[in-house]
Design a protein around this motif. Structure first.
Motif, mmCIF file in Angstrom:
data_model
loop_
_atom_site.group_PDB
_atom_site.id
_atom_site.type_symbol
_atom_site.label_atom_id
_atom_site.label_comp_id
_atom_site.label_asym_id
_atom_site.label_seq_id
_atom_site.Cartn_x
_atom_site.Cartn_y
_atom_site.Cartn_z
ATOM 1 N N ARG A 98 -31.108 43.307 0.625
ATOM 2 C CA ARG A 98 -32.689 43.421 -0.169
ATOM 3 C C ARG A 98 -31.640 43.853 -1.385
ATOM 4 O O ARG A 98 -30.838 44.924 -1.426
ATOM 5 N N SER A 99 -32.555 42.947 -2.679
ATOM 6 C CA SER A 99 -31.448 43.357 -3.720
ATOM 7 C C SER A 99 -30.452 43.325 -4.072
ATOM 8 O O SER A 99 -29.525 42.570 -3.152
ATOM 9 N N ILE A 100 -29.415 44.634 -4.584
ATOM 10 C CA ILE A 100 -27.959 44.381 -4.377
ATOM 11 C C ILE A 100 -27.778 44.940 -3.333
ATOM 12 O O ILE A 100 -26.191 44.881 -2.822
ATOM 13 N N TYR A 101 -27.920 45.579 -2.351
ATOM 14 C CA TYR A 101 -28.123 45.874 -0.644
ATOM 15 C C TYR A 101 -27.812 45.160 0.502
ATOM 16 O O TYR A 101 -28.665 43.927 0.350
ATOM 17 N N GLU A 102 -26.676 45.406 1.121
ATOM 18 C CA GLU A 102 -26.859 44.503 2.399
ATOM 19 C C GLU A 102 -26.448 45.311 3.544
ATOM 20 O O GLU A 102 -26.196 46.676 3.235
ATOM 21 N N ALA A 103 -27.375 45.691 5.201
ATOM 22 C CA ALA A 103 -27.222 45.557 6.380
ATOM 23 C C ALA A 103 -26.577 44.093 7.143
ATOM 24 O O ALA A 103 -26.605 43.800 7.352
ATOM 25 N N VAL A 104 -25.367 45.389 7.884
ATOM 26 C CA VAL A 104 -24.957 44.142 8.886
ATOM 27 C C VAL A 104 -26.216 44.301 9.853
ATOM 28 O O VAL A 104 -26.293 45.411 11.006
ATOM 29 N N LEU A 105 -26.411 43.816 10.958
ATOM 30 C CA LEU A 105 -27.345 44.022 11.448
ATOM 31 C C LEU A 105 -27.282 42.814 12.889
ATOM 32 O O LEU A 105 -26.063 42.393 13.075
ATOM 33 N N PHE A 106 -27.411 43.658 14.153
ATOM 34 C CA PHE A 106 -26.453 42.315 15.638
ATOM 35 C C PHE A 106 -28.094 41.831 16.654
ATOM 36 O O PHE A 106 -28.872 43.386 16.869
ATOM 37 N N GLU A 107 -27.693 41.073 16.927
ATOM 38 C CA GLU A 107 -28.646 40.441 18.299
ATOM 39 C C GLU A 107 -27.703 40.743 19.536
ATOM 40 O O GLU A 107 -26.307 40.249 19.040
#
Length: 447
Positions: A98-107
């Motif tokens: 989102r914009s310049i930010y990043e998140a690591v998600l998982f299933e």
């Protein structure tokens, strides 16, 4: 005056440090908003088998001035942890921006098989087998953030029988979050009961397991190449490569320091926060096996560490200007020291701003190149020589290259930094060895 200006530059350096902290907090907030509705950091636990039973209690009450002993029957819960638990989890990572930010998600796809056995020494717990209400038994599964459950509904079978699941009543290890099922556990009186399960859930950040069985085996596989193993138990075997990782934990209840059997009063539906004896026996976070899906480069921590070396840049550059002043005879004004110091501080602001957009390594090259070019041109004008400006540019290039090495070799940063300071002090001593600081060398003995 040069030393005083260098000390005053601690104020903008500290302001840059606060700026890095503020941007890091904004990044954490943005990552949390990206993961909102997806599922938070997850902890899984269970299943555990709950067998209600009736126990006789006595209490003394005051009636008409007399002490009267009353006897009543209350419902309590016998909690059985599995004697063996064989668990597997497949993690599928996903990057969200989102914009310049990043998140690591998982299933995650969790599956496993556990085996329950009724203990032969129930009398030690003040319980007789005939008081157990097997037809009112429950299987409880813990999932810290149950909102993460998605896709096909969880499947749970006991001795091959498909069971219908209900929300809530998770384990205390997940603060009551999870799901459960009712079942008739009468067969456990004569033989062990085998339970198989399979369910999918989402999360972000990390996945932890709160082991409870007599022998817990947990295998985790994922395509994420940057795991970090945390918690009170580390893997007994692990393999990490660019294609992902696999890790296996094996934990026994002796390491957990608790029995497979515990009992306590029934927790009312309206009071899930009530603590009973079973809850106090559940391991805390130190008794978890945990894997974090981390980003390979934490740019904020690297920028933060680089700011701590700001005095190194200011000191070396000012020493170079002082040498041109006292040896070369080129007078450097106070304002010129201040402008050079401002340029050195600006490097860290540029590094932070570019790192959020193009990454730390590329940002480091861009910021360092811009400041070296700026200060080299300005030094050539101040020192009245492009050759002298070239010396300043070479010094800064060497310092920025060395700083990058220091950031990469964190374990040896103190050693390299101290050797660099030693070399700088030796160089200043050598260059100024013939200077007459006090003016006494030129005087005769008679004078």
């Amino acid at each position: 005056m040069a030393i005083l200006i260098a000390l005053l530059l601690a104020i903008p350096l500290f302001a840059v440090y606060l700026l890095v902290y503020d941007r890091q907090e904004q990044s954490n907030t943005a990552r949390a908003s990206i993961a909102a509705g997806w599922g938070g950091p997850q902890t899984i636990a269970g299943p555990v088998l709950i067998l209600p039973y009736q126990a006789e209690t006595t209490e003394t009450v005051n009636e008409g001035g007399r002490q009267v002993v009353r006897t009543s029957m209350v419902w309590r819960e016998l909690t059985l942890a599995p004697e063996v638990a064989d668990l597997k989890t497949q993690l599928t990572p996903e990057r969200r921006r989102r914009s310049i930010y990043e998140a690591v998600l998982f299933e995650a796809l969790a599956s496993g098989m556990v085996r329950f056995r009724l203990p032969s020494d129930l009398a030690r717990f003040g319980i007789t087998a005939d008081r157990l209400a097997y037809d009112r038994a429950e299987l409880r599964f813990g999932l810290k953030d149950a909102r993460g459950l998605f896709g096909k509904p969880p499947e749970v079978t006991a001795d091959g029988r498909q069971l219908a699941l209900q929300p809530g009543k998770g384990t205390p290890a997940t603060n009551g979050s999870g799901f459960f099922t009712w079942l008739d556990a009468g067969t456990i009186q004569s033989r062990p009961m085998t339970v198989s399960f399979r369910y999918s859930f989402r999360g972000n950040g990390w996945l932890a397991l709160a082991p409870q069985a007599g022998d817990t085996r947990w295998q985790v596989t994922s395509a994420w190449p940057h795991p970090s193993f945390q918690g009170g138990f580390l893997p007994t075997a692990q393999k990490v490569s660019e294609k992902g990782f696999s890790a296996t934990w094996r934990v026994g209840n002796l390491a957990l320091g608790r029995s497979l059997v515990s009992s306590g009063d029934v927790v009312p539906e309206s009071r899930p926060d009530v603590t009973d004896r079973y809850i106090t026996a559940i391991p805390a976070g130190d008794y978890e096996a945990r894997v974090d899906l981390i980003s390979p480069v934490d740019l904020y921590s690297q920028v933060n560490r680089s700011v701590k070396y700001g005095f190194l840049f200011i000191g070396f550059t000012f020493v170079a200007f002082l040498m041109f002043d006292v040896i070369g005879g080129v007078r450097v004004a106070t304002v010129e020291y201040l402008l050079v110091g401002a340029g050195l501080v600006l490097f860290f602001v540029l590094l932070l701003a570019f790192a959020e957009v193009i990454g730390f390594a590329a940002a480091y090259i861009v910021a360092a190149g811009a400041i070296i070019a700026l200060l080299a041109a300005y030094s050539a004008a101040v020192l009245r020589s492009w050759r002298r400006g070239g010396y300043i540019a070479a010094l800064l290039a060497a310092l920025y290259a060395l700083l990058y090495v220091l950031l990469s070799l964190e374990a040896y940063s103190l050693l390299i930094g101290s050797l660099l300071l030693f070399a700088a002090l030796a160089g200043v001593m050598y260059l100024t060895r013939n200077l007459d600081w006090s003016g006494l060398r030129s005087q005769s003995p008679t004078d």
